[in-house]
Design a protein around this motif. Structure first.
Motif, PDB file in Angstrom:
ATOM      1  N   LEU A 162       0.812  -1.203   0.000  1.00 55.36           N
ATOM      2  CA  LEU A 162       0.000   0.000   0.000  1.00 55.36           C
ATOM      3  C   LEU A 162       0.852   1.263   0.000  1.00 55.36           C
ATOM      4  N   ALA A 163       2.123   1.150  -0.396  1.00 54.03           N
ATOM      5  CA  ALA A 163       3.024   2.290  -0.335  1.00 54.03           C
ATOM      6  C   ALA A 163       2.523   3.478  -1.143  1.00 54.03           C
ATOM      7  N   ALA A 164       1.837   3.235  -2.254  1.00 59.24           N
ATOM      8  CA  ALA A 164       1.383   4.325  -3.107  1.00 59.24           C
ATOM      9  C   ALA A 164       0.234   5.109  -2.478  1.00 59.24           C
ATOM     10  N   GLN A 165      -0.253   4.671  -1.318  1.00 58.86           N
ATOM     11  CA  GLN A 165      -1.321   5.414  -0.662  1.00 58.86           C
ATOM     12  C   GLN A 165      -0.775   6.652   0.032  1.00 58.86           C
ATOM     13  N   SER A 166       0.530   6.704   0.247  1.00 54.71           N
ATOM     14  CA  SER A 166       1.120   7.923   0.789  1.00 54.71           C
ATOM     15  C   SER A 166       1.202   8.937  -0.342  1.00 54.71           C
ATOM     16  N   GLY A 167       1.717  10.114  -0.024  1.00 48.61           N
ATOM     17  CA  GLY A 167       1.826  11.134  -1.061  1.00 48.61           C
ATOM     18  C   GLY A 167       2.974  10.923  -2.006  1.00 48.61           C
ATOM     19  N   ASP A 168       3.875   9.985  -1.700  1.00 47.80           N
ATOM     20  CA  ASP A 168       5.039   9.731  -2.544  1.00 47.80           C
ATOM     21  C   ASP A 168       4.787   8.560  -3.483  1.00 47.80           C
ATOM     22  N   TRP A 169       5.633   8.461  -4.492  1.00 49.11           N
ATOM     23  CA  TRP A 169       5.627   7.319  -5.428  1.00 49.11           C
ATOM     24  C   TRP A 169       7.037   6.753  -5.371  1.00 49.11           C
ATOM     25  N   THR A 170       7.215   5.663  -4.630  1.00 48.44           N
ATOM     26  CA  THR A 170       8.558   5.249  -4.233  1.00 48.44           C
ATOM     27  C   THR A 170       9.083   3.999  -4.929  1.00 48.44           C
ATOM     28  N   THR A 171       8.291   3.434  -5.821  1.00 46.26           N
ATOM     29  CA  THR A 171       8.765   2.277  -6.567  1.00 46.26           C
ATOM     30  C   THR A 171       8.120   2.301  -7.944  1.00 46.26           C
ATOM     31  N   TYR A 172       8.758   1.650  -8.921  1.00 45.40           N
ATOM     32  CA  TYR A 172       8.341   1.764 -10.313  1.00 45.40           C
ATOM     33  C   TYR A 172       6.854   1.490 -10.496  1.00 45.40           C
ATOM     34  N   GLY A 173       6.341   0.418  -9.881  1.00 45.80           N
ATOM     35  CA  GLY A 173       4.944   0.038 -10.047  1.00 45.80           C
ATOM     36  C   GLY A 173       3.991   0.698  -9.090  1.00 45.80           C
ATOM     37  N   GLY A 174       4.461   1.711  -8.338  1.00 43.84           N
ATOM     38  CA  GLY A 174       3.595   2.425  -7.406  1.00 43.84           C
ATOM     39  C   GLY A 174       3.520   1.788  -6.043  1.00 43.84           C
ATOM     40  N   ASN A 175       3.510   0.458  -5.994  1.00 45.73           N
ATOM     41  CA  ASN A 175       3.612  -0.298  -4.751  1.00 45.73           C
ATOM     42  C   ASN A 175       4.250  -1.642  -5.073  1.00 45.73           C
ATOM     43  N   ASP A 176       4.515  -2.431  -4.052  1.00 45.50           N
ATOM     44  CA  ASP A 176       5.189  -3.716  -4.264  1.00 45.50           C
ATOM     45  C   ASP A 176       4.408  -4.629  -5.196  1.00 45.50           C
ATOM     46  N   TRP A 177       3.096  -4.490  -5.191  1.00 43.26           N
ATOM     47  CA  TRP A 177       2.259  -5.344  -6.028  1.00 43.26           C
ATOM     48  C   TRP A 177       2.230  -4.905  -7.493  1.00 43.26           C
ATOM     49  N   ASN A 178       2.857  -3.791  -7.817  1.00 46.73           N
ATOM     50  CA  ASN A 178       2.917  -3.277  -9.205  1.00 46.73           C
ATOM     51  C   ASN A 178       1.558  -2.807  -9.721  1.00 46.73           C
ATOM     52  N   GLN A 179       0.674  -2.399  -8.847  1.00 43.59           N
ATOM     53  CA  GLN A 179      -0.697  -2.103  -9.264  1.00 43.59           C
ATOM     54  C   GLN A 179      -0.857  -0.779 -10.011  1.00 43.59           C
ATOM     55  N   ARG A 180       0.073   0.142  -9.828  1.00 38.21           N
ATOM     56  CA  ARG A 180      -0.038   1.470 -10.445  1.00 38.21           C
ATOM     57  C   ARG A 180      -1.384   2.118 -10.126  1.00 38.21           C
ATOM     58  N   TYR A 181      -1.788   1.902  -8.898  1.00 35.52           N
ATOM     59  CA  TYR A 181      -3.035   2.495  -8.401  1.00 35.52           C
ATOM     60  C   TYR A 181      -2.701   3.378  -7.211  1.00 35.52           C
ATOM     61  N   SER A 182      -3.307   4.557  -7.172  1.00 36.00           N
ATOM     62  CA  SER A 182      -3.101   5.478  -6.059  1.00 36.00           C
ATOM     63  C   SER A 182      -4.427   5.823  -5.419  1.00 36.00           C
ATOM     64  N   THR A 183      -4.440   5.913  -4.083  1.00 33.16           N
ATOM     65  CA  THR A 183      -5.651   6.301  -3.364  1.00 33.16           C
ATOM     66  C   THR A 183      -5.867   7.809  -3.384  1.00 33.16           C
ATOM     67  N   LEU A 184      -4.964   8.554  -3.989  1.00 35.78           N
ATOM     68  CA  LEU A 184      -5.146  10.002  -4.099  1.00 35.78           C
ATOM     69  C   LEU A 184      -6.372  10.304  -4.964  1.00 35.78           C
ATOM     70  N   LYS A 185      -7.166  11.304  -4.532  1.00 34.61           N
ATOM     71  CA  LYS A 185      -8.403  11.591  -5.262  1.00 34.61           C
ATOM     72  C   LYS A 185      -8.742  13.087  -5.315  1.00 34.61           C
ATOM     73  N   GLN A 186      -7.739  13.916  -5.031  1.00 36.16           N
ATOM     74  CA  GLN A 186      -7.978  15.357  -5.176  1.00 36.16           C
ATOM     75  C   GLN A 186      -8.302  15.701  -6.630  1.00 36.16           C
TER      76      GLN A 186
END
Length: 551
Positions: A20-44
């Motif tokens: 769930l790393a991509a749920q923070s404000g940063d993008w810290t790995t190529y696929g957005g999170n360890d699972w490579n989902q390229r999904y972000s919980t950001l919704k502004q």
């Protein structure tokens, strides 16, 4: 080498990282999170306001040597890290928009397929940055200064080995694979200690026969496999009897069997498993000199992240003679209570596999046109769809876990498949083949939402050119992708309606990402074109956001 301070603290911090790393404000790995989902919980940025997006920052690398600019930037602690096709890494301060440092790797021998390319870096707890290079090295840099900490040769580039994907951080290890399946390499994935650069383990994508020190128990018959006549229910038109008769003559073919690992693996911390996609066998189309299934080419493989041992494999195309290999990165997801691995194939199907066993859960409806599928290549040329680029090429998919949709950027390129025999030569392209686009036939791209619960296409959009780049999905109900003509698009994730478009002036052929800075959500994409498809080249990373509120 002298160990630099801070490694033990970094190891502790890494234990907090997860899918769930991509749920923070940063993008810290190529696929957005360890699972490579390229999904972000950001919704502004949402379906309601995305039409207002404007460029907020533009970072031009200023590199004269252009190529396929498929980089996904990494953002952590107010710094953006970018790499260029010929292995220049740079860091930008997002507060001042100024370059903090630049490292230009001095390339040695380079032999690589499909155009110069580097897809990005890995970052180790914000302190150290890792980049693979076209001359098959792994370089560790100080994240604050760009100083080289260590520089290791992963493989001999004179044989055609190279590295184009972004490495992956797993605990104290840096995971990196090699490209070069077009040159008769023996592919592998290697774990290196993040601090010292010493090799921890190496997994070979081409399993050796019994008696070899690198023998893999999950492939008891070596790379011959099980002599599968079909890919699931599709006939591969193999002459199994002849292949078996020829196996003694080509007993050593596995030593140059190909199997590059083009793209960044996915990692599941709960099961401590890496999921890799393995590329084509060597030579690409001439199967006569490589009898057998040619394991683990054209496969999704699960690897124990601690030992580097194979857990399971699923081969999409045994004995591939069409270059329809597995190159788009695997993605881990949940469908109800089941954890799955999702892969979009050059075959034009999305494969959903059980993450624990590798068993096929379902295969999607084809997301590109099929015609004469798996017809054998001939010296004169055989017409078949999809063409040799797919389907889905390297482009990463994105998965929206709320909709259970996978967003796939794909190509439609009618081709003739021609085969010929040629001997292997060190460092020389070894295709045994030619894939020739059919003059006068329309080529185009397709951006599809595939429902992972049913395998059906939820919606699909056609664009003027074959697509190479990748996808992003957000909790704002949006999915983003780019085109070779420079268009960067935002679609409604549920309906597929085009909500916003911007032309970047060069091909937007990279996988986009999103992050927050100063309390605002921003979306970034590298618009620098694609060498292989001759899309307009450039050097810009464009960062979009909502208009700045006037004070």
């Amino acid at each position: 080498m002298t160990m630099r301070p801070g490694w033990s603290l970094i190891s502790m911090l890494l234990g907090l990282a997860g899918p769930l790393a991509a749920q923070s404000g940063d993008w810290t790995t190529y696929g957005g999170n360890d699972w490579n989902q390229r999904y972000s919980t950001l919704k502004q940025i949402s379906t309601g306001n995305v039409a207002q997006l404007v460029p907020r920052k533009i970072f031009q690398t200023g590199i004269a040597r252009l190529g396929s600019f498929e980089n996904t930037p990494i953002v952590q602690n107010g710094v953006m890290y970018v790499t260029t096709p010929y292995n220049t890494a740079m860091a930008y301060d997002l507060n001042t928009n100024k370059e903090l440092w630049r490292y230009e790797h001095k390339l040695g021998t380079t032999i690589f397929c499909c155009g110069p390319n580097n897809r990005g870096v890995a970052i180790h707890a914000g302190a150290h940055v890792y980049m693979g290079t076209l001359d098959a090295r792994l370089v560790a840099l100080d994240a604050k200064s760009g100083e080289v900490l260590w520089d290791k040769e992963v493989a001999d580039p004179a044989f055609g080995y190279s590295i184009t994907h972004a490495p992956l951080v797993v605990g104290d290890n840096i995971i990196v694979g090699v490209s070069g399946g077009e040159y008769g390499i023996r592919g592998h994935v290697t774990a290196y200690n993040a601090g010292s650069g010493e090799q921890v383990w190496r997994w070979y994508s081409i399993p050796a026969p019994q008696g070899d020190p690198t023998f893999d128990e999950k492939a008891p018959n070596g790379w011959w496999g099980t002599w599968a006549p079909k890919a699931e229910d599709a006939d591969l038109h193999r002459d199994i009897a002849k292949e078996k008769a020829d196996s003694a003559k080509y007993a050593d073919a596995w030593q140059r069997g190909g199997g590059g690992v083009w793209m960044t693996p996915a990692y599941d911390k709960e099961s401590n498993t890496l999921y890799v996609a393995v590329g084509n066998p060597s030579p690409d189309l001439d199967g006569s000199v490589r009898p057998g299934d040619n394991l683990y080419t054209d496969a999704v493989v699960a690897i124990d992240a601690t030992s580097g041992k194979t857990k399971w494999y699923y081969q999409t195309v045994p004995h591939d003679v069409w270059d329809l290999d597995a190159v788009s990165p695997p993605v881990v997801a949940r469908l109800g209570n089941q954890k799955v691995v999702v892969h979009a194939g050059k075959t034009g199907w999305v494969y959903v596999l059980d993450a624990g066993t590798g068993k096929l859960v379902r295969k999607s409806t084809n997301f590109v046109p099929h015609e004469n599928i798996f017809a054998l290549p001939t010296p004169e040329g055989t017409r078949m769809l999809p063409g040799a680029n797919g389907g889905a090429e390297w482009s990463p998919i994105a998965i929206d876990p709320n909709l259970n949709y996978a967003f796939v950027a794909a190509l439609h390129q009618p081709m003739h498949y021609k085969v010929h025999s040629a001997p292997w030569e060190k460092g020389r392209l070894w295709l045994g083949s030619a894939f020739v686009a059919i003059p006068g036939e329309e080529q185009y791209g397709l951006y599809s939402a595939v429902d992972l619960r049913t395998g059906k296409i939820a919606w699909q959009n056609k664009v003027p050119q074959p697509m190479m780049g990748g996808a992003l999905a957000t909790a704002g109900g949006l999915t983003f992708t780019g085109e070779g003509n420079g268009n960067f698009n935002a679609y409604d994730s549920k309906s597929g309606k085009l909500l916003w478009q911007f032309n970047g002036g060069a091909g937007c052929n990279s996988a986009p990402m999103t992050f927050t800075h100063g309390g605002e959500q921003l979306v970034a994409v590298a618009c620098g074109g694609n060498f292989q498809l001759s899309y307009p080249l450039g050097d810009a990373v464009i960062v979009f956001g909502l208009p700045k509120a006037r004070k």
